[in-house]
Every structure is written in structure tokens, then in C-alpha cells.
Write a protein that holds these residues in place. Structure first.
Motif, mmCIF file in Angstrom:
data_model
loop_
_atom_site.group_PDB
_atom_site.id
_atom_site.type_symbol
_atom_site.label_atom_id
_atom_site.label_comp_id
_atom_site.label_asym_id
_atom_site.label_seq_id
_atom_site.Cartn_x
_atom_site.Cartn_y
_atom_site.Cartn_z
ATOM 1 N N PHE A 55 0.862 -1.174 0.000
ATOM 2 C CA PHE A 55 0.000 0.000 0.000
ATOM 3 C C PHE A 55 0.902 1.228 0.000
ATOM 4 C CE2 PHE A 55 -2.972 -3.030 2.098
ATOM 5 C CZ PHE A 55 -4.009 -2.918 1.189
ATOM 6 N N ARG A 98 -1.080 -8.676 9.275
ATOM 7 C CA ARG A 98 -0.131 -9.304 8.358
ATOM 8 C C ARG A 98 -0.658 -9.448 6.936
ATOM 9 N NH1 ARG A 98 4.601 -11.344 10.703
ATOM 10 N NH2 ARG A 98 5.170 -11.824 8.557
ATOM 11 N N GLY A 99 -1.922 -9.110 6.701
ATOM 12 C CA GLY A 99 -2.387 -9.112 5.314
ATOM 13 C C GLY A 99 -3.428 -10.163 4.968
ATOM 14 N N LYS A 100 -4.006 -10.810 5.968
ATOM 15 C CA LYS A 100 -4.983 -11.874 5.679
ATOM 16 C C LYS A 100 -6.214 -11.306 4.962
ATOM 17 C CE LYS A 100 -5.308 -12.913 10.078
ATOM 18 N NZ LYS A 100 -4.372 -11.906 10.638
ATOM 19 N N THR A 149 -6.417 -8.494 3.468
ATOM 20 C CA THR A 149 -5.986 -7.908 2.188
ATOM 21 C C THR A 149 -5.975 -8.979 1.096
ATOM 22 O OG1 THR A 149 -4.655 -6.247 3.332
ATOM 23 C CG2 THR A 149 -4.088 -6.696 1.032
ATOM 24 N N HIS A 205 -10.978 -16.617 13.601
ATOM 25 C CA HIS A 205 -10.274 -16.379 14.858
ATOM 26 C C HIS A 205 -10.704 -17.374 15.929
ATOM 27 C CE1 HIS A 205 -8.836 -12.122 13.675
ATOM 28 N NE2 HIS A 205 -7.930 -13.033 13.446
HETATM 29 N N1 LIG Z 1 -6.643 0.120 1.992
HETATM 30 C C1 LIG Z 1 -5.521 0.178 2.727
HETATM 31 N N2 LIG Z 1 -4.678 1.234 2.647
HETATM 32 C C2 LIG Z 1 -3.542 1.292 3.392
HETATM 33 N N3 LIG Z 1 -3.166 0.328 4.256
HETATM 34 C C3 LIG Z 1 -3.966 -0.750 4.381
HETATM 35 C C4 LIG Z 1 -5.179 -0.869 3.636
HETATM 36 N N4 LIG Z 1 -5.763 -2.040 3.978
HETATM 37 C C5 LIG Z 1 -4.956 -2.611 4.893
HETATM 38 N N5 LIG Z 1 -3.881 -1.838 5.128
HETATM 39 C C6 LIG Z 1 -2.771 -2.167 6.033
HETATM 40 O O1 LIG Z 1 -2.246 -3.424 5.621
HETATM 41 C C7 LIG Z 1 -1.902 -4.229 6.736
HETATM 42 C C8 LIG Z 1 -2.635 -5.559 6.643
HETATM 43 O O2 LIG Z 1 -4.019 -5.354 6.894
HETATM 44 P P1 LIG Z 1 -5.065 -6.555 6.887
HETATM 45 O O3 LIG Z 1 -6.393 -5.977 7.170
HETATM 46 O O4 LIG Z 1 -4.896 -7.342 5.641
HETATM 47 O O5 LIG Z 1 -4.539 -7.428 8.144
HETATM 48 P P2 LIG Z 1 -5.117 -8.766 8.783
HETATM 49 O O6 LIG Z 1 -4.048 -9.799 8.691
HETATM 50 O O7 LIG Z 1 -6.424 -9.088 8.167
HETATM 51 O O8 LIG Z 1 -5.300 -8.343 10.323
HETATM 52 P P3 LIG Z 1 -6.452 -8.745 11.385
HETATM 53 O O9 LIG Z 1 -6.103 -10.119 11.885
HETATM 54 O O10 LIG Z 1 -6.272 -7.702 12.447
HETATM 55 O O11 LIG Z 1 -7.780 -8.646 10.709
HETATM 56 C C9 LIG Z 1 -2.253 -3.419 7.959
HETATM 57 O O12 LIG Z 1 -1.046 -2.829 8.432
HETATM 58 C C10 LIG Z 1 -3.214 -2.369 7.473
HETATM 59 O O13 LIG Z 1 -3.093 -1.184 8.191
#
Ligand SMILES: Nc1ncnc2c1ncn2[C@@H]1O[C@H](COP(=O)(O)OP(=O)(O)OP(=O)(O)O)[C@@H](O)[C@H]1O
Ligand SMILES: [Mg+2]
Length: 246
Positions: A14, A48-50, A52, A228
Motif C-alpha cells: 500500500f 499481516r495481510g490476511k 488484504t 479467529h
Molecule cells: N486500503 C488500505 N490502505 C492502506 N493500508 C492498508 C489498507 N488495507 C490494509 N492496510 C494495512 O495493511 C496491513 C494488513 O491489513 P489486513 O487488514 O490485511 O490485516 P489482517 O491480517 O487481516 O489483520 P487482522 O487479523 O487484524 O484482521 C495493515 O497494516 C493495514 O493497516
């Protein structure tokens, strides 16, 4: 394995324009294959990006490198990261279902139709058919049948019938989530994406969702999920994909 989904070397970062273009690498060379009947649980620390990766698979986000191949029933494959928007919309109607934690539905649409509509989208009446375009009978018959199936699934998920005719906007978190689950599971999707599908549910409804996931596996869906709740994860996941190692 003949994968339904083949994620090959996906990188995504990002760019934070409000912070002088700071680059935030999130997916750093993710490769993962998921076959029919498998349920892969994405695990790893928060941030960690799950989610995403889920959004990339649903066609909401592009990637910087690599590909997200969906192998279609027809034998062809399509890169979800590079498909045209209209292709993504068609795939979402017919081949990819996404159960997110939050329900998005049209204002004023009753819960029953939020679920039933999924069936009508997936199996539209043939526009070439030799029918009178003003004759609603085939549509109404299809709608009636779809509502019957939607009602059966909502009943299974213990949503009180008194709520079926109401728009879900004012429903509780768990009620909205069950409408969302019913919508995601009513039609067998080739690729099923589950982001915390049981987060707001009580034990009885969690068990129903576990059964629905097992049925989807038997029907040959390829499933990618974030759970989770470890009990749910342990009972449905055929494999884990750990984001701490990717
Ligand atoms: N649209 C976006 N723009 C900028 N940064 C983003 C965006 N979406 C996610 N991020 C960043 O990318 C990283 C991964 O986010 P993500 O939501 O994929 O994590 P996750 O593994 O699903 O976490 P969780 O277990 O808390 O849900 C985070 O640091 C978040 O702040
Ligand atoms: Mg997340």
C-alpha cells in the motif's frame, strides 16, 4: 492436485499518499494452491495481510506482482487480479461467494430477498428465451422457488420468521451475520471466501455454520477462510496457511 485457486507469487504494497508516499509492504510473495473440497485457514498475527489477500481474491484490490488464478469449471483460467470489472462482477454472481463480517444489502430489501436474490443472480432466466418480455410468470415462479430455499436456510440458521420480511439494516450483529451467511452458502460457489463468518454467533449457530462449511466442502467448493475462533478453525480447516512464514 487440480487446484481451483492458484495464488502465484503475489506481492502487494500500500502507498500511503497522506504520509509522503510511505510504502507499506503487505503481501510479500504469497503462493498458495487450494483444491476442490479443501478449506484453507489463513492464520497469523493481526495486520499481516490476511484480509488484504481476501480482498484481492474478491477482485477488490489489484496486486503489484504475481497472479491469482481461478480455474473455472469450463477449463479456462482467469487472473482475479487482472480481470476486467465486468468479469469480476459476473464471477461474483456465479462462481465466487464472499461472506464478510458485515452485511451490505440494498435499503428496504427484505432479509428473505437478500438471500433469495443470490439464486436468481446465479441462474438468470435466459434472456434469449422465446418468451413474452411482459410475461412475469417465469420470473415470479423462480422468485417463489428461491424464496422457499432462502427461508429454509434462514430457518436452519435460527433467524425468526418474523424478521424475514424486514430489511436487515436494524438487525443485531448476529442476525445480520446469519443473513450474510445464508446469502453466501445458498448457492454452491466454486470459490468461497469466509472472513470471520462466526464472529458474532452463539454456539448453536456456530455449529450450523460448521455444518454448512462441511457441506460446501463435500459439494466441491474451494474455501479460503479467516477464523479467529480456534474451535471452528480446527473443525473445518483441512490445512493452515501461516502468514508469519510467508
Ligand atoms: N486500503 C488500505 N490502505 C492502506 N493500508 C492498508 C489498507 N488495507 C490494509 N492496510 C494495512 O495493511 C496491513 C494488513 O491489513 P489486513 O487488514 O490485511 O490485516 P489482517 O491480517 O487481516 O489483520 P487482522 O487479523 O487484524 O484482521 C495493515 O497494516 C493495514 O493497516
Ligand atoms: Mg483481517
Amino acid at each position: 492436485m487440480n487446484p481451483v485457486l492458484d495464488i502465484a507469487g503475489v506481492r502487494k504494497r500500500f502507498t500511503l499518499h497522506l504520509r509522503d508516499g510511505l510504502q507499506l509492504p503487505v503481501l510479500d510473495g504469497v503462493s498458495l494452491q487450494v483444491g476442490a473440497g479443501e478449506c484453507v485457514a489463513l492464520v497469523g498475527p493481526s495486520g499481516r495481510g490476511k484480509s488484504t489477500l481476501m480482498k484481492c481474491l474478491y477482485g477488490s484490490y489489484a496486486v503489484d506482482e504475481g497472479a491469482l488464478w481461478l480455474h473455472r469449471a469450463s477449463g479456462e483460467r482467469i487472473d482475479l487480479a487482472r480481470a476486467e470489472p465486468r468479469q469480476i462482477l459476473a464471477l461474483r454472481r456465479r462462481e465466487i461467494a464472499y461472506v464478510s463480517q458485515f452485511l451490505r444489502s440494498l435499503p428496504r430489501q427484505p432479509a428473505l430477498d437478500v438471500v433469495a436474490e443470490r439464486l436468481l443472480e446465479a441462474d438468470p432466466t435466459d434472456p434469449e428465451a422465446d418468451a413474452d418480455p411482459l410475461d412475469d410468470t417465469p420470473y415470479l415462479a423462480a422468485l417463489e422457488a428461491a424464496r422457499e430455499r432462502a427461508g429454509a436456510l434462514l430457518a436452519r440458521l435460527n433467524l425468526p420468521p418474523g424478521l424475514w420480511g424486514l430489511p436487515p439494516a436494524t438487525f443485531s450483529g448476529g442476525e445480520q451475520q446469519r443473513v450474510n451467511i445464508a446469502r453466501g452458502f445458498i448457492e454452491p460457489a466454486r470459490l468461497l471466501l469466509l472472513d470471520e463468518p462466526t464472529a458474532s454467533l452463539d454456539a448453536a449457530n456456530r455449529r450450523v455454520v460448521i455444518e454448512l462449511i462441511e457441506e460446501a466442502k463435500r459439494r466441491g467448493s474451494a474455501i479460503v477462510g479467516i477464523f479467529h475462533d480456534e474451535e471452528v478453525r480446527d473443525s473445518v480447516a483441512t490445512r493452515r496457511f501461516d502468514f508469519t512464514e510467508s
